[in-house]
Design a protein around this motif. Structure first.
Motif, short mmCIF file in Angstrom:
data_model
loop_
_atom_site.label_atom_id
_atom_site.label_comp_id
_atom_site.label_asym_id
_atom_site.label_seq_id
_atom_site.Cartn_x
_atom_site.Cartn_y
_atom_site.Cartn_z
N CYS A 33 33.18 -35.85 -47.78
CA CYS A 33 32.08 -34.98 -47.37
C CYS A 33 32.33 -33.50 -47.67
N THR A 35 32.71 -32.12 -50.41
CA THR A 35 31.96 -31.72 -51.60
C THR A 35 30.55 -32.31 -51.64
N ALA A 36 30.18 -33.07 -50.63
CA ALA A 36 28.85 -33.69 -50.60
C ALA A 36 27.78 -32.68 -50.20
N LYS A 37 26.60 -32.83 -50.79
CA LYS A 37 25.44 -32.04 -50.37
C LYS A 37 24.66 -32.88 -49.38
N ILE A 38 24.57 -32.39 -48.17
CA ILE A 38 23.92 -33.15 -47.10
C ILE A 38 22.68 -32.39 -46.64
N ASP A 39 21.57 -33.10 -46.57
CA ASP A 39 20.29 -32.52 -46.17
C ASP A 39 20.43 -31.94 -44.75
N PRO A 40 20.08 -30.68 -44.56
CA PRO A 40 20.16 -30.07 -43.21
C PRO A 40 19.37 -30.86 -42.17
N ALA A 61 24.51 -39.66 -45.00
CA ALA A 61 24.57 -38.33 -45.61
C ALA A 61 23.58 -38.20 -46.76
N GLN A 62 23.32 -39.32 -47.45
CA GLN A 62 22.39 -39.33 -48.57
C GLN A 62 20.98 -39.69 -48.12
#
Length: 70
Positions: A33, A35-40, A61-62
């Motif tokens: 996580c 480096t993961a882009k997680i939707d706010p 997370a996705q």
């Protein structure tokens, strides 16, 4: 206020969160996580007692449904 969840489980779905920070056998490794882009909007769904205590799983997370393949 309820107690925090198991740090090895996703606070949204209860599945394994695959968090290296919660696994003593993988101590010192960066978690997926980092480096993961997680939707706010997903982050806002985490129960307050679990913020900064339990990672989301990659699926949550996705923002994928529980029956979606990883």
């Amino acid at each position: 206020m309820s107690a925090p969840s198991d740090p090895t489980r996703c606070p949204l779905c209860g599945q394994s969160n695959q968090c290296t920070q919660a696994d003593p056998a993988r101590a010192g490794q960066d978690c997926w996580c980092f480096t993961a882009k997680i939707d706010p909007a997903v982050l806002e769904c985490i129960p307050p007692q679990d913020i900064d205590r339990a990672c989301l799983c990659p699926r949550c997370a996705q923002s994928l449904p529980l029956d979606a393949p990883n």
